[in-house]
Design a protein around this motif. Structure first.
Motif, PDB file in Angstrom:
ATOM      1  N   ASP A 287      12.904  70.820  22.852  1.00 54.83           N
ATOM      2  CA  ASP A 287      13.080  70.527  24.273  1.00 54.83           C
ATOM      3  C   ASP A 287      13.583  69.087  24.443  1.00 54.83           C
ATOM      4  N   PHE A 288      13.644  68.649  25.684  1.00 53.18           N
ATOM      5  CA  PHE A 288      14.237  67.353  26.012  1.00 53.18           C
ATOM      6  C   PHE A 288      13.217  66.496  26.751  1.00 53.18           C
ATOM      7  N   HIS A 289      13.137  65.229  26.350  1.00 49.63           N
ATOM      8  CA  HIS A 289      12.134  64.344  26.916  1.00 49.63           C
ATOM      9  C   HIS A 289      12.707  62.942  27.105  1.00 49.63           C
ATOM     10  N   ALA A 290      12.224  62.270  28.136  1.00 50.46           N
ATOM     11  CA  ALA A 290      12.581  60.872  28.385  1.00 50.46           C
ATOM     12  C   ALA A 290      11.469  59.997  27.836  1.00 50.46           C
ATOM     13  N   ILE A 291      11.816  59.107  26.904  1.00 51.33           N
ATOM     14  CA  ILE A 291      10.790  58.280  26.266  1.00 51.33           C
ATOM     15  C   ILE A 291      11.148  56.796  26.325  1.00 51.33           C
ATOM     16  N   ALA A 292      11.965  56.412  27.310  1.00 53.69           N
ATOM     17  CA  ALA A 292      12.307  54.993  27.522  1.00 53.69           C
ATOM     18  C   ALA A 292      12.951  54.359  26.299  1.00 53.69           C
ATOM     19  N   MET A 293      13.787  55.128  25.599  1.00 53.74           N
ATOM     20  CA  MET A 293      14.488  54.572  24.441  1.00 53.74           C
ATOM     21  C   MET A 293      15.528  53.564  24.919  1.00 53.74           C
ATOM     22  N   PRO A 294      15.595  52.380  24.322  1.00 53.01           N
ATOM     23  CA  PRO A 294      16.605  51.405  24.731  1.00 53.01           C
ATOM     24  C   PRO A 294      18.013  51.980  24.612  1.00 53.01           C
ATOM     25  N   GLU A 317      20.944  65.415  31.490  1.00 54.12           N
ATOM     26  CA  GLU A 317      21.538  65.606  32.809  1.00 54.12           C
ATOM     27  C   GLU A 317      23.033  65.865  32.718  1.00 54.12           C
ATOM     28  N   ARG A 318      23.690  65.355  31.696  1.00 54.33           N
ATOM     29  CA  ARG A 318      25.118  65.585  31.520  1.00 54.33           C
ATOM     30  C   ARG A 318      25.434  67.064  31.374  1.00 54.33           C
ATOM     31  N   VAL A 319      24.476  67.821  30.849  1.00 49.48           N
ATOM     32  CA  VAL A 319      24.677  69.257  30.620  1.00 49.48           C
ATOM     33  C   VAL A 319      24.178  70.081  31.794  1.00 49.48           C
ATOM     34  N   THR A 320      22.966  69.784  32.272  1.00 55.73           N
ATOM     35  CA  THR A 320      22.356  70.613  33.314  1.00 55.73           C
ATOM     36  C   THR A 320      22.777  70.216  34.731  1.00 55.73           C
ATOM     37  N   LYS A 321      23.260  68.972  34.878  1.00 53.56           N
ATOM     38  CA  LYS A 321      23.608  68.402  36.196  1.00 53.56           C
ATOM     39  C   LYS A 321      22.385  68.251  37.101  1.00 53.56           C
ATOM     40  N   LYS A 322      21.193  68.262  36.503  1.00 56.18           N
ATOM     41  CA  LYS A 322      19.964  68.120  37.276  1.00 56.18           C
ATOM     42  C   LYS A 322      19.450  66.685  37.158  1.00 56.18           C
ATOM     43  N   ARG A 323      19.190  66.071  38.294  1.00 50.63           N
ATOM     44  CA  ARG A 323      18.735  64.684  38.305  1.00 50.63           C
ATOM     45  C   ARG A 323      17.442  64.496  37.526  1.00 50.63           C
ATOM     46  N   GLU A 324      16.579  65.510  37.522  1.00 53.90           N
ATOM     47  CA  GLU A 324      15.299  65.365  36.825  1.00 53.90           C
ATOM     48  C   GLU A 324      15.466  65.331  35.306  1.00 53.90           C
ATOM     49  N   ASP A 325      16.649  65.627  34.804  1.00 51.77           N
ATOM     50  CA  ASP A 325      16.894  65.594  33.363  1.00 51.77           C
ATOM     51  C   ASP A 325      17.511  64.271  32.895  1.00 51.77           C
ATOM     52  N   ARG A 326      17.642  63.319  33.803  1.00 51.60           N
ATOM     53  CA  ARG A 326      18.258  62.036  33.434  1.00 51.60           C
ATOM     54  C   ARG A 326      17.423  61.304  32.381  1.00 51.60           C
ATOM     55  N   PHE A 327      18.099  60.799  31.367  1.00 53.68           N
ATOM     56  CA  PHE A 327      17.518  60.036  30.260  1.00 53.68           C
ATOM     57  C   PHE A 327      16.652  60.882  29.336  1.00 53.68           C
ATOM     58  N   LYS A 328      16.765  62.195  29.440  1.00 48.28           N
ATOM     59  CA  LYS A 328      16.060  63.067  28.501  1.00 48.28           C
ATOM     60  C   LYS A 328      16.982  63.396  27.320  1.00 48.28           C
ATOM     61  N   PHE A 329      16.393  63.383  26.118  1.00 48.74           N
ATOM     62  CA  PHE A 329      17.134  63.711  24.913  1.00 48.74           C
ATOM     63  C   PHE A 329      16.315  64.683  24.070  1.00 48.74           C
ATOM     64  N   ARG A 330      17.004  65.445  23.242  1.00 51.29           N
ATOM     65  CA  ARG A 330      16.355  66.491  22.449  1.00 51.29           C
ATOM     66  C   ARG A 330      15.387  65.885  21.438  1.00 51.29           C
ATOM     67  N   GLY A 341      16.926  56.951   9.177  1.00 45.29           N
ATOM     68  CA  GLY A 341      17.202  55.860  10.105  1.00 45.29           C
ATOM     69  C   GLY A 341      18.671  55.492  10.166  1.00 45.29           C
ATOM     70  N   PRO A 342      19.030  54.699  11.179  1.00 40.70           N
ATOM     71  CA  PRO A 342      18.198  54.224  12.286  1.00 40.70           C
ATOM     72  C   PRO A 342      17.746  55.367  13.201  1.00 40.70           C
ATOM     73  N   TRP A 343      16.671  55.125  13.936  1.00 41.41           N
ATOM     74  CA  TRP A 343      16.024  56.190  14.701  1.00 41.41           C
ATOM     75  C   TRP A 343      16.255  56.023  16.203  1.00 41.41           C
ATOM     76  N   GLY A 344      16.232  57.153  16.918  1.00 42.16           N
ATOM     77  CA  GLY A 344      16.520  57.184  18.343  1.00 42.16           C
ATOM     78  C   GLY A 344      17.889  57.803  18.577  1.00 42.16           C
ATOM     79  N   HIS A 345      18.127  58.342  19.764  1.00 43.53           N
ATOM     80  CA  HIS A 345      19.401  59.026  20.026  1.00 43.53           C
ATOM     81  C   HIS A 345      20.590  58.099  19.861  1.00 43.53           C
ATOM     82  N   ASP A 346      20.345  56.778  19.977  1.00 45.18           N
ATOM     83  CA  ASP A 346      21.409  55.803  19.767  1.00 45.18           C
ATOM     84  C   ASP A 346      21.067  54.846  18.626  1.00 45.18           C
TER      85      ASP A 346
END
Length: 449
Positions: A287-294, A317-330, A341-346
Protein backbone atom coordinates in the motif's frame (compact mmCIF):
# COMPACT_ATOMS: atom_id res chain seq x y z
CA UNK A 1 13.08 -36.83 31.70
CA UNK A 2 11.73 -36.48 35.26
CA UNK A 3 8.39 -34.86 36.00
CA UNK A 4 10.25 -31.93 37.55
CA UNK A 5 12.39 -31.57 34.42
CA UNK A 6 9.33 -31.57 32.19
CA UNK A 7 7.75 -28.91 34.37
CA UNK A 8 10.84 -26.69 34.07
CA UNK A 9 10.90 -27.21 30.29
CA UNK A 10 7.24 -26.24 30.10
CA UNK A 11 7.84 -23.09 32.13
CA UNK A 12 10.77 -22.25 29.82
CA UNK A 13 8.66 -22.68 26.69
CA UNK A 14 5.95 -20.44 28.13
CA UNK A 15 8.58 -17.78 28.96
CA UNK A 16 10.05 -17.92 25.45
CA UNK A 17 6.57 -17.66 23.93
CA UNK A 18 5.78 -14.62 26.05
CA UNK A 19 9.18 -13.04 25.42
CA UNK A 20 8.83 -13.22 21.66
CA UNK A 21 5.09 -12.68 21.42
CA UNK A 22 4.18 -9.82 19.07
CA UNK A 23 1.27 -7.49 18.48
CA UNK A 24 1.24 -8.54 14.82
CA UNK A 25 1.37 -12.19 13.72
CA UNK A 26 4.63 -13.30 12.15
CA UNK A 27 4.33 -13.71 8.37
CA UNK A 28 4.16 -16.99 6.52
CA UNK A 29 7.48 -18.06 5.00
CA UNK A 30 7.95 -17.83 1.25
CA UNK A 31 7.35 -21.03 -0.69
CA UNK A 32 8.08 -22.13 -4.25
CA UNK A 33 4.52 -21.52 -5.38
CA UNK A 34 4.93 -17.81 -4.56
CA UNK A 35 7.13 -17.56 -7.64
CA UNK A 36 6.63 -18.56 -11.29
CA UNK A 37 8.27 -21.76 -12.47
CA UNK A 38 11.74 -20.98 -13.86
CA UNK A 39 12.11 -21.08 -17.64
CA UNK A 40 15.81 -21.42 -18.48
CA UNK A 41 15.58 -20.27 -22.10
CA UNK A 42 13.47 -17.23 -21.27
CA UNK A 43 15.61 -16.36 -18.25
CA UNK A 44 18.81 -16.51 -20.31
CA UNK A 45 17.29 -14.28 -22.99
CA UNK A 46 16.13 -11.82 -20.35
CA UNK A 47 19.57 -11.72 -18.79
CA UNK A 48 21.12 -10.68 -22.11
CA UNK A 49 18.42 -8.09 -22.80
CA UNK A 50 18.76 -6.66 -19.30
CA UNK A 51 22.43 -5.86 -19.92
CA UNK A 52 22.14 -4.86 -23.59
CA UNK A 53 22.19 -1.17 -24.50
CA UNK A 54 20.31 -1.95 -27.70
CA UNK A 55 17.13 -1.17 -25.75
CA UNK A 56 18.07 2.49 -25.26
CA UNK A 57 17.50 5.25 -27.77
CA UNK A 58 21.16 6.23 -28.07
CA UNK A 59 22.44 2.69 -27.41
CA UNK A 60 24.34 3.99 -24.39
CA UNK A 61 22.46 2.62 -21.35
CA UNK A 62 20.82 -0.64 -20.33
CA UNK A 63 18.36 -1.72 -17.65
CA UNK A 64 21.37 -2.92 -15.67
CA UNK A 65 22.95 0.51 -15.54
CA UNK A 66 20.56 1.51 -12.76
CA UNK A 67 19.81 -2.03 -11.50
CA UNK A 68 23.14 -3.81 -11.72
CA UNK A 69 24.02 -7.11 -10.11
CA UNK A 70 27.25 -5.55 -8.83
CA UNK A 71 25.34 -2.77 -7.06
CA UNK A 72 22.67 -4.87 -5.29
CA UNK A 73 20.15 -4.40 -8.17
CA UNK A 74 20.26 -0.63 -7.64
CA UNK A 75 22.94 1.93 -8.44
CA UNK A 76 24.03 3.38 -5.10
CA UNK A 77 22.89 6.94 -5.88
CA UNK A 78 20.05 8.73 -4.13
CA UNK A 79 18.75 9.73 -7.57
CA UNK A 80 19.87 7.79 -10.61
CA UNK A 81 22.11 9.17 -13.33
CA UNK A 82 20.28 7.91 -16.38
CA UNK A 83 20.67 8.39 -20.13
CA UNK A 84 23.85 10.27 -21.04
CA UNK A 85 25.89 9.38 -17.95
CA UNK A 86 29.15 7.48 -17.97
CA UNK A 87 30.26 4.68 -15.66
CA UNK A 88 28.62 2.31 -13.21
CA UNK A 89 27.25 2.73 -9.70
CA UNK A 90 28.52 5.65 -7.63
CA UNK A 91 31.42 5.99 -10.07
CA UNK A 92 28.91 7.02 -12.73
CA UNK A 93 29.13 10.68 -13.70
CA UNK A 94 26.71 12.99 -15.48
CA UNK A 95 28.35 12.71 -18.88
CA UNK A 96 30.31 15.13 -20.98
CA UNK A 97 29.61 17.84 -23.55
CA UNK A 98 26.64 17.29 -25.85
CA UNK A 99 26.00 13.86 -24.33
CA UNK A 100 25.69 14.96 -20.67
CA UNK A 101 22.46 14.22 -18.88
CA UNK A 102 19.70 16.84 -19.03
CA UNK A 103 18.30 15.91 -15.62
CA UNK A 104 18.62 13.28 -12.93
CA UNK A 105 15.98 10.62 -12.60
CA UNK A 106 13.76 12.19 -9.90
CA UNK A 107 13.45 9.06 -7.75
CA UNK A 108 15.73 6.40 -6.33
CA UNK A 109 16.33 3.25 -8.40
CA UNK A 110 14.40 0.62 -6.43
CA UNK A 111 15.92 -2.82 -5.76
CA UNK A 112 14.54 -5.75 -7.76
CA UNK A 113 14.83 -8.52 -5.15
CA UNK A 114 11.87 -10.96 -5.03
CA UNK A 115 9.68 -8.90 -7.39
CA UNK A 116 8.81 -12.06 -9.30
CA UNK A 117 6.66 -13.19 -6.37
CA UNK A 118 2.94 -13.18 -7.13
CA UNK A 119 2.19 -10.98 -4.11
CA UNK A 120 3.84 -8.03 -5.85
CA UNK A 121 0.99 -6.70 -7.98
CA UNK A 122 1.90 -2.99 -7.92
CA UNK A 123 5.22 -1.44 -8.95
CA UNK A 124 6.93 1.95 -9.00
CA UNK A 125 6.98 4.21 -5.94
CA UNK A 126 3.65 5.77 -6.96
CA UNK A 127 2.08 2.49 -8.12
CA UNK A 128 1.56 3.61 -11.70
CA UNK A 129 1.88 0.02 -12.92
CA UNK A 130 -0.65 -2.26 -11.28
CA UNK A 131 -2.33 -5.57 -12.02
CA UNK A 132 -5.98 -4.88 -12.86
CA UNK A 133 -8.25 -7.55 -14.29
CA UNK A 134 -10.63 -4.81 -15.43
CA UNK A 135 -8.16 -3.50 -17.99
CA UNK A 136 -7.93 -5.03 -21.51
CA UNK A 137 -4.23 -5.78 -20.97
CA UNK A 138 -4.70 -6.94 -17.39
CA UNK A 139 -2.70 -3.99 -16.09
CA UNK A 140 -3.33 -0.36 -15.24
CA UNK A 141 -0.40 1.68 -16.57
CA UNK A 142 0.43 5.11 -18.04
CA UNK A 143 -0.05 3.60 -21.50
CA UNK A 144 -3.75 2.93 -20.91
CA UNK A 145 -5.30 0.93 -23.73
CA UNK A 146 -2.07 1.15 -25.75
CA UNK A 147 -0.51 -1.57 -23.60
CA UNK A 148 -0.46 -4.87 -25.57
CA UNK A 149 -3.21 -7.32 -24.65
CA UNK A 150 -2.85 -11.03 -24.07
CA UNK A 151 0.96 -11.05 -24.04
CA UNK A 152 2.39 -9.65 -20.81
CA UNK A 153 2.79 -12.41 -18.26
CA UNK A 154 2.94 -10.49 -14.97
CA UNK A 155 3.23 -7.04 -13.45
CA UNK A 156 7.03 -7.20 -13.54
CA UNK A 157 6.83 -7.58 -17.32
CA UNK A 158 4.37 -4.68 -17.52
CA UNK A 159 6.83 -2.55 -15.56
CA UNK A 160 9.63 -3.41 -17.98
CA UNK A 161 7.67 -1.74 -20.77
CA UNK A 162 8.26 1.77 -19.40
CA UNK A 163 11.89 2.69 -18.62
CA UNK A 164 12.61 2.44 -22.37
CA UNK A 165 9.96 5.12 -23.01
CA UNK A 166 11.49 7.66 -20.60
CA UNK A 167 13.79 10.31 -22.04
CA UNK A 168 15.65 10.71 -18.75
CA UNK A 169 16.05 6.98 -18.18
CA UNK A 170 16.70 5.23 -21.51
CA UNK A 171 15.15 6.90 -24.57
CA UNK A 172 17.22 10.07 -24.75
CA UNK A 173 16.17 13.61 -25.57
CA UNK A 174 14.03 14.75 -28.49
CA UNK A 175 16.16 15.27 -31.59
CA UNK A 176 18.79 12.71 -30.58
CA UNK A 177 17.17 9.61 -32.09
CA UNK A 178 13.83 8.33 -33.44
CA UNK A 179 12.96 6.58 -30.17
CA UNK A 180 13.53 9.77 -28.20
CA UNK A 181 11.34 11.71 -30.63
CA UNK A 182 8.47 9.27 -30.07
CA UNK A 183 9.07 9.24 -26.32
CA UNK A 184 8.77 13.02 -26.21
CA UNK A 185 5.18 12.82 -27.47
CA UNK A 186 4.28 9.74 -25.35
CA UNK A 187 3.98 7.47 -28.40
CA UNK A 188 4.46 4.26 -26.43
CA UNK A 189 3.59 1.93 -29.28
CA UNK A 190 5.98 3.74 -31.58
CA UNK A 191 8.85 3.28 -29.11
CA UNK A 192 8.07 -0.40 -28.59
CA UNK A 193 7.82 -0.99 -32.35
CA UNK A 194 11.22 0.55 -33.04
CA UNK A 195 12.83 -1.49 -30.28
CA UNK A 196 11.27 -4.67 -31.64
CA UNK A 197 12.71 -3.83 -35.07
CA UNK A 198 16.15 -3.50 -33.56
CA UNK A 199 15.86 -6.93 -31.94
CA UNK A 200 14.58 -8.49 -35.17
CA UNK A 201 17.73 -7.31 -36.94
CA UNK A 202 20.04 -9.37 -34.69
CA UNK A 203 20.07 -13.04 -35.81
CA UNK A 204 21.23 -14.30 -32.40
CA UNK A 205 18.29 -12.60 -30.72
CA UNK A 206 15.86 -14.01 -33.27
CA UNK A 207 17.06 -17.53 -32.45
CA UNK A 208 16.82 -16.89 -28.72
CA UNK A 209 13.28 -15.51 -28.99
CA UNK A 210 12.27 -18.58 -31.01
CA UNK A 211 13.67 -20.84 -28.29
CA UNK A 212 11.86 -18.90 -25.57
CA UNK A 213 8.41 -18.27 -27.05
CA UNK A 214 6.44 -20.94 -28.99
CA UNK A 215 4.48 -18.25 -30.85
CA UNK A 216 7.65 -16.67 -32.25
CA UNK A 217 8.37 -18.49 -35.51
CA UNK A 218 10.53 -15.83 -37.09
CA UNK A 219 11.85 -12.31 -36.70
CA UNK A 220 8.55 -10.70 -37.66
CA UNK A 221 6.80 -12.28 -34.66
CA UNK A 222 9.05 -10.59 -32.08
CA UNK A 223 7.46 -7.75 -30.10
CA UNK A 224 8.88 -5.64 -27.33
CA UNK A 225 6.31 -7.27 -25.01
CA UNK A 226 8.14 -10.56 -25.56
CA UNK A 227 11.35 -8.83 -24.50
CA UNK A 228 9.60 -7.48 -21.38
CA UNK A 229 8.43 -11.00 -20.48
CA UNK A 230 11.98 -12.29 -20.82
CA UNK A 231 13.42 -9.47 -18.70
CA UNK A 232 10.83 -10.19 -16.01
CA UNK A 233 11.70 -13.91 -16.11
CA UNK A 234 15.36 -13.06 -15.51
CA UNK A 235 14.65 -10.60 -12.69
CA UNK A 236 12.15 -12.90 -11.01
CA UNK A 237 14.37 -15.98 -11.20
CA UNK A 238 17.87 -14.61 -10.64
CA UNK A 239 16.92 -12.27 -7.82
CA UNK A 240 14.64 -14.47 -5.81
CA UNK A 241 16.18 -14.07 -2.35
CA UNK A 242 13.99 -15.85 0.19
CA UNK A 243 16.40 -17.89 2.27
CA UNK A 244 17.57 -15.37 4.84
CA UNK A 245 18.03 -16.47 8.42
CA UNK A 246 14.64 -14.92 9.17
CA UNK A 247 13.10 -17.11 6.44
CA UNK A 248 14.71 -20.12 8.06
CA UNK A 249 13.38 -18.97 11.44
CA UNK A 250 9.85 -18.77 10.01
CA UNK A 251 10.29 -22.30 8.67
CA UNK A 252 10.91 -23.58 12.17
CA UNK A 253 14.64 -23.19 12.85
CA UNK A 254 14.66 -21.37 16.18
CA UNK A 255 18.44 -21.55 16.48
CA UNK A 256 19.32 -19.39 13.47
CA UNK A 257 18.55 -16.04 15.13
CA UNK A 258 20.54 -14.63 18.03
CA UNK A 259 18.87 -13.40 21.20
CA UNK A 260 19.37 -9.82 20.00
CA UNK A 261 17.79 -10.57 16.63
CA UNK A 262 14.82 -12.20 18.35
CA UNK A 263 14.38 -9.10 20.49
CA UNK A 264 14.39 -7.17 17.19
CA UNK A 265 11.65 -9.46 15.85
CA UNK A 266 9.53 -8.70 18.89
CA UNK A 267 10.08 -4.96 18.47
CA UNK A 268 9.41 -5.01 14.73
CA UNK A 269 6.13 -6.89 15.13
CA UNK A 270 5.22 -5.16 18.37
CA UNK A 271 6.30 -1.98 20.13
CA UNK A 272 8.02 -0.35 17.13
CA UNK A 273 4.85 -0.84 15.03
CA UNK A 274 6.85 -1.52 11.85
CA UNK A 275 4.50 -4.29 10.74
CA UNK A 276 1.60 -1.88 10.42
CA UNK A 277 2.99 -1.21 6.93
CA UNK A 278 5.85 -3.71 6.56
CA UNK A 279 3.62 -6.76 6.85
CA UNK A 280 3.37 -10.00 4.92
CA UNK A 281 5.97 -12.46 3.72
CA UNK A 282 8.16 -9.79 2.14
CA UNK A 283 7.59 -7.08 4.77
CA UNK A 284 5.33 -4.87 2.66
CA UNK A 285 1.60 -4.31 2.64
CA UNK A 286 1.86 -3.15 -0.98
CA UNK A 287 0.00 0.00 0.00
CA UNK A 288 0.94 3.68 0.02
CA UNK A 289 1.81 5.80 3.03
CA UNK A 290 3.01 9.32 3.81
CA UNK A 291 5.93 9.23 6.23
CA UNK A 292 7.37 12.77 5.93
CA UNK A 293 10.33 11.62 3.85
CA UNK A 294 12.53 14.60 2.89
CA UNK A 295 12.10 15.64 -0.75
CA UNK A 296 15.36 16.02 -2.61
CA UNK A 297 16.22 16.49 -6.25
CA UNK A 298 14.28 17.75 -9.27
CA UNK A 299 10.84 16.43 -8.31
CA UNK A 300 8.27 14.98 -10.68
CA UNK A 301 6.81 18.22 -11.99
CA UNK A 302 4.21 18.80 -9.29
CA UNK A 303 3.62 22.16 -7.64
CA UNK A 304 2.22 23.12 -4.28
CA UNK A 305 -0.01 26.22 -4.39
CA UNK A 306 2.13 29.29 -4.90
CA UNK A 307 4.98 27.46 -6.65
CA UNK A 308 5.71 26.97 -10.36
CA UNK A 309 9.11 25.25 -10.37
CA UNK A 310 7.81 21.67 -10.67
CA UNK A 311 10.10 20.40 -7.91
CA UNK A 312 7.46 18.74 -5.75
CA UNK A 313 6.61 15.05 -5.92
CA UNK A 314 3.03 14.24 -4.93
CA UNK A 315 3.61 10.47 -5.06
CA UNK A 316 0.46 8.36 -5.24
CA UNK A 317 -1.71 11.41 -5.97
CA UNK A 318 -0.09 11.55 -9.41
CA UNK A 319 -1.84 8.27 -10.23
CA UNK A 320 -5.14 8.47 -8.34
CA UNK A 321 -5.65 12.27 -8.66
CA UNK A 322 -6.94 12.18 -5.07
CA UNK A 323 -5.73 14.92 -2.75
CA UNK A 324 -5.68 12.52 0.20
CA UNK A 325 -2.95 10.51 -1.55
CA UNK A 326 -0.48 13.41 -1.68
CA UNK A 327 3.04 12.50 -0.49
CA UNK A 328 2.15 8.82 -0.19
CA UNK A 329 4.61 6.29 -1.59
CA UNK A 330 4.53 2.50 -1.88
CA UNK A 331 5.82 0.54 1.11
CA UNK A 332 9.08 -1.11 0.00
CA UNK A 333 9.90 -4.70 0.79
CA UNK A 334 12.58 -5.02 3.47
CA UNK A 335 14.20 -8.18 2.10
CA UNK A 336 17.92 -7.54 1.50
CA UNK A 337 17.37 -4.07 2.99
CA UNK A 338 20.89 -4.05 4.42
CA UNK A 339 22.20 -3.84 0.83
CA UNK A 340 19.69 -1.56 -0.86
CA UNK A 341 20.71 1.96 0.15
CA UNK A 342 20.31 4.82 -0.15
CA UNK A 343 16.85 4.46 1.39
CA UNK A 344 13.59 6.31 0.78
CA UNK A 345 11.67 6.93 -2.46
CA UNK A 346 14.29 9.56 -3.32
CA UNK A 347 17.22 7.99 -1.52
CA UNK A 348 17.27 10.70 1.13
CA UNK A 349 19.07 8.52 3.68
CA UNK A 350 22.48 6.95 3.12
CA UNK A 351 22.29 5.09 6.44
CA UNK A 352 19.89 2.26 7.23
CA UNK A 353 19.90 3.28 10.88
CA UNK A 354 19.19 6.84 9.76
CA UNK A 355 16.03 5.88 7.92
CA UNK A 356 14.95 3.63 10.81
CA UNK A 357 15.31 6.54 13.23
CA UNK A 358 13.37 8.73 10.80
CA UNK A 359 10.38 6.43 11.29
CA UNK A 360 10.54 6.89 15.06
CA UNK A 361 9.76 10.61 14.80
CA UNK A 362 9.19 11.41 11.15
CA UNK A 363 8.18 15.07 11.33
CA UNK A 364 11.07 15.95 13.63
CA UNK A 365 13.47 14.05 11.38
CA UNK A 366 12.15 15.92 8.34
CA UNK A 367 12.79 19.26 10.02
CA UNK A 368 16.32 18.35 11.16
CA UNK A 369 17.32 16.39 8.03
CA UNK A 370 21.03 16.65 7.26
CA UNK A 371 21.34 17.12 3.48
CA UNK A 372 24.85 15.65 3.57
CA UNK A 373 23.19 12.23 3.75
CA UNK A 374 22.10 12.47 0.12
CA UNK A 375 24.36 10.68 -2.37
CA UNK A 376 24.38 12.86 -5.48
CA UNK A 377 26.99 13.58 -8.16
CA UNK A 378 28.15 17.16 -8.15
CA UNK A 379 27.19 19.28 -11.14
CA UNK A 380 26.38 22.92 -10.34
CA UNK A 381 23.43 23.40 -12.69
CA UNK A 382 21.71 20.25 -11.39
CA UNK A 383 22.83 20.52 -7.76
CA UNK A 384 21.10 23.89 -7.45
CA UNK A 385 17.79 21.99 -7.40
CA UNK A 386 18.75 19.33 -4.88
CA UNK A 387 17.36 20.85 -1.68
CA UNK A 388 15.03 23.64 -2.79
CA UNK A 389 11.99 21.80 -1.42
CA UNK A 390 13.68 20.55 1.74
CA UNK A 391 14.99 24.02 2.59
CA UNK A 392 11.58 25.67 2.18
CA UNK A 393 9.70 25.75 5.55
CA UNK A 394 6.29 25.99 3.86
CA UNK A 395 6.92 22.93 1.72
CA UNK A 396 8.33 20.97 4.63
CA UNK A 397 5.23 21.87 6.62
CA UNK A 398 3.00 20.41 3.88
CA UNK A 399 4.99 17.17 3.80
CA UNK A 400 4.93 16.93 7.60
CA UNK A 401 1.18 17.58 7.79
CA UNK A 402 0.51 14.57 5.56
CA UNK A 403 2.53 12.15 7.69
CA UNK A 404 0.61 9.13 8.99
CA UNK A 405 3.09 7.80 11.53
CA UNK A 406 3.18 8.79 15.18
CA UNK A 407 6.36 9.15 17.28
CA UNK A 408 7.58 5.97 18.97
CA UNK A 409 10.11 6.01 21.79
CA UNK A 410 12.92 3.46 21.48
CA UNK A 411 16.18 3.64 23.37
CA UNK A 412 19.53 3.02 21.69
CA UNK A 413 19.60 -0.62 22.70
CA UNK A 414 16.18 -1.20 21.17
CA UNK A 415 17.27 0.50 17.96
CA UNK A 416 20.31 -1.78 17.89
CA UNK A 417 18.05 -4.81 18.38
CA UNK A 418 15.80 -3.65 15.55
CA UNK A 419 18.81 -3.16 13.28
CA UNK A 420 20.03 -6.68 14.13
CA UNK A 421 16.69 -8.06 12.97
CA UNK A 422 16.87 -6.10 9.71
CA UNK A 423 20.30 -7.57 9.03
CA UNK A 424 18.80 -11.05 9.46
CA UNK A 425 16.67 -10.37 6.35
CA UNK A 426 19.73 -10.74 4.12
CA UNK A 427 19.85 -13.87 1.97
CA UNK A 428 23.57 -14.40 1.57
CA UNK A 429 23.06 -16.24 -1.70
CA UNK A 430 22.26 -12.80 -3.11
CA UNK A 431 25.18 -10.79 -1.81
CA UNK A 432 27.53 -11.89 -4.62
CA UNK A 433 25.68 -11.65 -7.94
CA UNK A 434 28.66 -11.64 -10.31
CA UNK A 435 27.26 -14.77 -11.94
CA UNK A 436 24.37 -12.73 -13.32
CA UNK A 437 26.53 -10.44 -15.47
CA UNK A 438 27.08 -11.74 -19.02
CA UNK A 439 30.47 -11.38 -20.67
CA UNK A 440 28.89 -10.24 -23.92
CA UNK A 441 25.48 -9.38 -25.42
CA UNK A 442 24.15 -10.26 -28.88
CA UNK A 443 24.14 -6.67 -30.14
CA UNK A 444 27.91 -6.47 -29.73
CA UNK A 445 27.60 -3.29 -27.67
CA UNK A 446 29.68 -2.83 -24.53
CA UNK A 447 28.08 -3.95 -21.28
CA UNK A 448 29.43 -1.30 -18.92
CA UNK A 449 31.43 1.87 -19.50
Amino acid sequence: MSTYGKMLLGIGLVWVTQLYAADYPLPEPAVKTDFPRPDDAKTNLGRLLFYDKILSGNRNISCATCHHALTATGDGWSLSVGEGGLGLGVARNTGQGLNEIHARVPRNAPPVFNLGAASFDTLFADGRVQADAGQPSGFKTPAGDDLPTGILENVLAAQAMFPVTSGTEMAGQSGENDIANLSAVNDFNGVWQLLAERLRSVPEYVALFQQSFPEVHGAADITYAHAANAIAAFEGTAWRCDNSRFDQYLRGRQDVLSAQEKRGVKLFYGKADCAQCHSGTFQTDGDFHAIAMPQIGPGKGDNLPGYTDGLDDFGRERVTKKREDRFKFRTPSLRMVEWTGPWGHDGAYNSLEGVVRHHLNATAALKSYDTRQAVLPLRPDLSALDFVVQNDPARRKSIAAASEIQPIALDDREVADLMAFLFSLTDHRCTDLRRDVPQRVPSGLTIAD
